[in-house]
Design a protein around this motif. Structure first.
Motif, short mmCIF file in Angstrom:
data_model
loop_
_atom_site.label_atom_id
_atom_site.label_comp_id
_atom_site.label_asym_id
_atom_site.label_seq_id
_atom_site.Cartn_x
_atom_site.Cartn_y
_atom_site.Cartn_z
N LYS A 153 -11.79 1.98 0.47
CA LYS A 153 -11.77 2.55 1.82
C LYS A 153 -11.70 1.47 2.89
O LYS A 153 -11.10 1.66 3.93
N SER A 154 -12.31 0.33 2.63
CA SER A 154 -12.31 -0.74 3.63
C SER A 154 -10.90 -1.24 3.93
O SER A 154 -10.61 -1.67 5.05
N VAL A 155 -10.00 -1.18 2.97
CA VAL A 155 -8.62 -1.62 3.17
C VAL A 155 -7.92 -0.71 4.17
O VAL A 155 -7.12 -1.16 4.99
N CYS A 156 -8.23 0.58 4.14
CA CYS A 156 -7.60 1.53 5.07
C CYS A 156 -7.96 1.25 6.52
O CYS A 156 -7.25 1.65 7.43
N LYS A 157 -9.07 0.56 6.73
CA LYS A 157 -9.49 0.24 8.09
C LYS A 157 -8.87 -1.06 8.59
O LYS A 157 -9.05 -1.43 9.73
N ASN A 158 -8.14 -1.74 7.72
CA ASN A 158 -7.50 -3.01 8.07
C ASN A 158 -5.98 -2.82 8.05
O ASN A 158 -5.36 -2.88 6.99
N PRO A 159 -5.36 -2.58 9.22
CA PRO A 159 -3.92 -2.30 9.26
C PRO A 159 -3.04 -3.39 8.64
O PRO A 159 -2.03 -3.09 8.01
N ASP A 160 -3.44 -4.64 8.79
CA ASP A 160 -2.63 -5.73 8.22
C ASP A 160 -2.66 -5.71 6.69
O ASP A 160 -1.62 -5.87 6.04
N ALA A 161 -3.83 -5.50 6.11
CA ALA A 161 -3.94 -5.43 4.66
C ALA A 161 -3.22 -4.21 4.12
O ALA A 161 -2.55 -4.28 3.08
N LEU A 162 -3.31 -3.11 4.83
CA LEU A 162 -2.64 -1.88 4.43
C LEU A 162 -1.13 -2.05 4.43
O LEU A 162 -0.45 -1.70 3.47
N GLU A 163 -0.60 -2.64 5.49
CA GLU A 163 0.84 -2.87 5.56
C GLU A 163 1.30 -3.85 4.48
O GLU A 163 2.37 -3.68 3.91
N SER A 164 0.49 -4.83 4.17
CA SER A 164 0.83 -5.79 3.12
C SER A 164 0.97 -5.09 1.77
O SER A 164 1.92 -5.36 1.01
N ILE A 165 0.06 -4.17 1.46
CA ILE A 165 0.15 -3.41 0.20
C ILE A 165 1.44 -2.60 0.16
O ILE A 165 2.15 -2.58 -0.84
N VAL A 166 1.75 -1.95 1.28
CA VAL A 166 2.96 -1.12 1.36
C VAL A 166 4.21 -1.99 1.18
O VAL A 166 5.10 -1.65 0.40
N GLN A 167 4.27 -3.10 1.88
CA GLN A 167 5.42 -4.00 1.78
C GLN A 167 5.63 -4.44 0.32
O GLN A 167 6.74 -4.37 -0.20
N HIS A 168 4.56 -4.89 -0.32
CA HIS A 168 4.67 -5.36 -1.71
C HIS A 168 5.09 -4.25 -2.66
O HIS A 168 5.92 -4.47 -3.54
N LYS A 169 4.53 -3.06 -2.50
CA LYS A 169 4.87 -1.95 -3.38
C LYS A 169 6.35 -1.57 -3.24
O LYS A 169 7.05 -1.39 -4.24
N VAL A 170 6.83 -1.46 -2.02
CA VAL A 170 8.22 -1.06 -1.79
C VAL A 170 9.17 -2.16 -2.28
O VAL A 170 10.18 -1.86 -2.92
N ILE A 171 8.86 -3.40 -2.01
CA ILE A 171 9.72 -4.50 -2.47
C ILE A 171 9.73 -4.58 -3.99
O ILE A 171 10.78 -4.73 -4.62
N ASN A 172 8.55 -4.46 -4.62
CA ASN A 172 8.47 -4.55 -6.10
C ASN A 172 9.20 -3.41 -6.79
O ASN A 172 9.71 -3.60 -7.90
#
Length: 80
Positions: free
Chosen positions: A55-74
């Motif tokens: 849940k803590s990751v959802c409160k951090n927009p930069d970390a959240l976007e990083s996960i999304v970027q990596h998932k879509v690129i991978n």
């Protein structure tokens, strides 16, 4: 329904760009998981991918976007 959607542009390895929507929601989790986890939904066109995250990751927009970027690129833009 989630109260807050995010959008980002992801540049794929072939230099094409895709727009992705994403949000966090924990309705599908069991009671134990809801205490510390949430689900990140990533939507690209008609495809939706889910990832369980802290849940803590959802409160951090930069970390959240990083996960999304990596998932879509991978997945090279093929979330389904």
């Amino acid at each position: 329904m989630p109260s807050l959607f995010y959008r980002t542009l992801v540049t794929l390895p072939d230099n094409s760009t895709v727009e992705v929507q994403y949000y966090c929601i924990d309705k599908k989790l069991n009671k134990e998981e809801k205490k510390t986890k949430t689900e990140l939904f990533i939507q690209l066109h008609d495809c939706i991918c889910t990832i369980k995250i802290d849940k803590s990751v959802c409160k951090n927009p930069d970390a959240l976007e990083s996960i999304v970027q990596h998932k879509v690129i991978n997945t090279r833009g093929h979330l389904c």
